[in-house]
Write an enzyme that holds these catalytic residues in place. Structure first.
Site, PDB file in Angstrom:
ATOM      1  N   ARG A 171       0.811  -1.060   0.100  1.00 39.28           N
ATOM      2  CA  ARG A 171       0.089   0.019   0.228  1.00 39.28           C
ATOM      3  C   ARG A 171       0.818   1.196  -0.219  1.00 39.28           C
ATOM      4  O   ARG A 171       1.750   1.573   0.917  1.00 39.28           O
ATOM      5  CB  ARG A 171      -0.979  -0.249   1.026  1.00 39.28           C
ATOM      6  CG  ARG A 171      -1.783   1.453   1.226  1.00 39.28           C
ATOM      7  CD  ARG A 171      -2.712   0.838   2.794  1.00 39.28           C
ATOM      8  NE  ARG A 171      -3.726   2.143   2.836  1.00 39.28           N
ATOM      9  CZ  ARG A 171      -3.465   3.047   3.312  1.00 39.28           C
ATOM     10  NH1 ARG A 171      -2.206   3.474   4.001  1.00 39.28           N
ATOM     11  NH2 ARG A 171      -4.307   3.943   3.614  1.00 39.28           N
ATOM     12  N   SER A 240     -12.563  -3.982   1.103  1.00 41.07           N
ATOM     13  CA  SER A 240     -13.014  -3.449   2.748  1.00 41.07           C
ATOM     14  C   SER A 240     -14.008  -3.146   2.726  1.00 41.07           C
ATOM     15  O   SER A 240     -14.952  -3.045   2.041  1.00 41.07           O
ATOM     16  CB  SER A 240     -12.322  -1.840   2.604  1.00 41.07           C
ATOM     17  OG  SER A 240     -11.034  -1.829   2.221  1.00 41.07           O
ATOM     18  N   LYS A 269      -5.582   5.886   8.513  1.00 40.18           N
ATOM     19  CA  LYS A 269      -6.693   6.148   7.462  1.00 40.18           C
ATOM     20  C   LYS A 269      -7.420   7.294   8.271  1.00 40.18           C
ATOM     21  O   LYS A 269      -8.482   7.067   8.974  1.00 40.18           O
ATOM     22  CB  LYS A 269      -7.415   4.838   7.553  1.00 40.18           C
ATOM     23  CG  LYS A 269      -8.487   4.736   6.537  1.00 40.18           C
ATOM     24  CD  LYS A 269      -8.077   4.452   5.087  1.00 40.18           C
ATOM     25  CE  LYS A 269      -9.185   4.545   4.274  1.00 40.18           C
ATOM     26  NZ  LYS A 269      -8.965   5.079   2.671  1.00 40.18           N
TER      27      LYS A 269
END
Ligand SMILES: Cc1ncc(COP(=O)(O)OP(=O)(O)O)c(N)n1
Ligand SMILES: Cc1ncsc1CCOP(=O)(O)O
Ligand SMILES: [Mg+2]
Length: 339
Positions: A171, A240, A269
């Protein structure tokens, strides 16, 4: 030797080659995976090849006069891992079957047709093996490391792999595509060296380009059905989810696993509110494939998370930022195993 003798010699060599390749694959099904039905299929294919091996093919054999016995490609003397070994043997078998199909046309059209059919069956076997292999590894993974950009990315991931990590997601939001591609390629090789699964966040194209094991998609990423069309059923797709509607869509779309969270608010996040423990409990009751709690999990709260019915966790900072990522990985794995 006349031309017919030469063709018989080619058929003899390739019938042997195909059987040898299949035997290598069969041993993995039998002793590596304990999959008796797939081992049995390989055995049946080998026996079919043996039935086509006629005495006149054997008679044309001239091993001493074979100019190809000395030709070995460097890649053949070393394999990085079990998957590349199996791939090479599938490839060897399929190539030999293709040769048998082509030269068989000059000798016996039935042999040629049988080899063509067998080649398709071997393709099918290969697809099943790789799909199966990935699903099995996913089933066995309880700790999921998600990377974040950092100066010692490769050392950090390798330390975690050395400690027994088997699932990694790359990521990397603020990255140019050419760098992202290069890093993904290196991480993919690294993970496969340790027999770990390698997943790409967000990007189906990069996953395909580096032959990753799959992709992770959020609600703002490519729709799951489209990604499935592009990636096929051999690769893993994770989604997700933060609520029952998203979970239902993931189920209907055939996701292989889901991320559940954030379970705690997290700067990784920022701005995404926690999904709530009720939702965690809902997933535990509803979803029977692997699911990973994510968000704000570290060694200090891991036990609480596991106490809430969670069996698998996904971690960014607690490992990527750890002073000793290897030791931290080990401690997470110990806590997960103790459950
Ligand atoms: C295992 C796992 N779960 C959730 C996420 C978050 O994905 P997404 O919502 O698309 O957010 P970004 O990671 O893309 O910022 C994940 N990556 N992995
Ligand atoms: C990507 C993502 N999606 C939900 S929470 C999260 C980040 C988790 O990161 P951390 O483990 O550092 O809290
Ligand atoms: Mg995303």
């Amino acid at each position: 030797m006349n031309d017919l003798g030469r063709i018989h010699r080619i058929l003899d060599a390739n019938l042997d080659r195909a059987r040898e390749g299949l035997r290598v694959i069969e041993e993995w099904y039998r002793f590596g995976l304990n999959q008796s039905s797939l081992a049995e299929s390989c055995k049946n294919y080998r026996q079919e090849l043996a039935r086509w091996h006629r005495p006149e093919f054997w008679a044309a054999r001239d091993t001493a006069g074979d100019v190809g016995t000395e030709l070995t490609h460097p890649q053949e003397t070393q394999r990085d891992d079990i998957l590349s070994l199996l791939k090479a043997n599938f490839c060897r078998t399929q190539e030999a079957l293709r040769v048998l199909e082509e030269y068989g046309k000059l000798v016996d059209v039935n042999l040629s047709q049988a080899m063509k059919q067998l080649r398709y069956q071997i393709y099918q076997l290969e697809s099943e093996l790789f799909a199966n292999q990935r699903q099995q590894k996913l089933e066995q993974a309880y700790l999921y490391l998600i990377t974040m950009p950092c100066p010692n990315l490769f050392n950090t991931v390798e330390a975690a792999l050395q400690s027994g990590l088997t699932l990694v997601q790359y990521r990397d939001k603020p990255q140019t595509d050419n760098n992202r591609y290069e890093i993904a390629q290196k991480l993919c090789t690294l993970c496969h060296q340790y027999n770990a699964l390698f997943i790409i966040n967000d990007r189906v194209d990069i996953a395909l380009a580096v032959s990753a094991d799959g992709v992770h998609l959020g609600q703002q990423d490519m729709p799951l059905p489209t990604a499935r069309k592009l990636l096929g059923h051999q690769r893993i797709i994770g989604c997700s989810t933060t609520n029952p509607d998203e979970l239902e869509r993931a189920i209907l779309g055939g996701a292989d696993y889901v991320g559940v969270g954030p379970v705690y608010a997290t700067p990784t996040k920022a701005g995404k509110p926690p999904a709530g423990w009720d939702y965690v409990a809902y997933v535990a009751q509803t979803w029977h494939k692997p699911w990973f709690a994510i968000g704000g999990i570290d060694l200090s709260n891991c036990e609480t998370v596991l106490g809430a019915g969670v069996q698998r966790i996904a971690i960014v900072r607690a490992i990527m930022d750890a002073e000793n990522p290897g030791a931290t990985t080990q401690q997470f794995l110990q806590q997960l195993q103790a459950k």
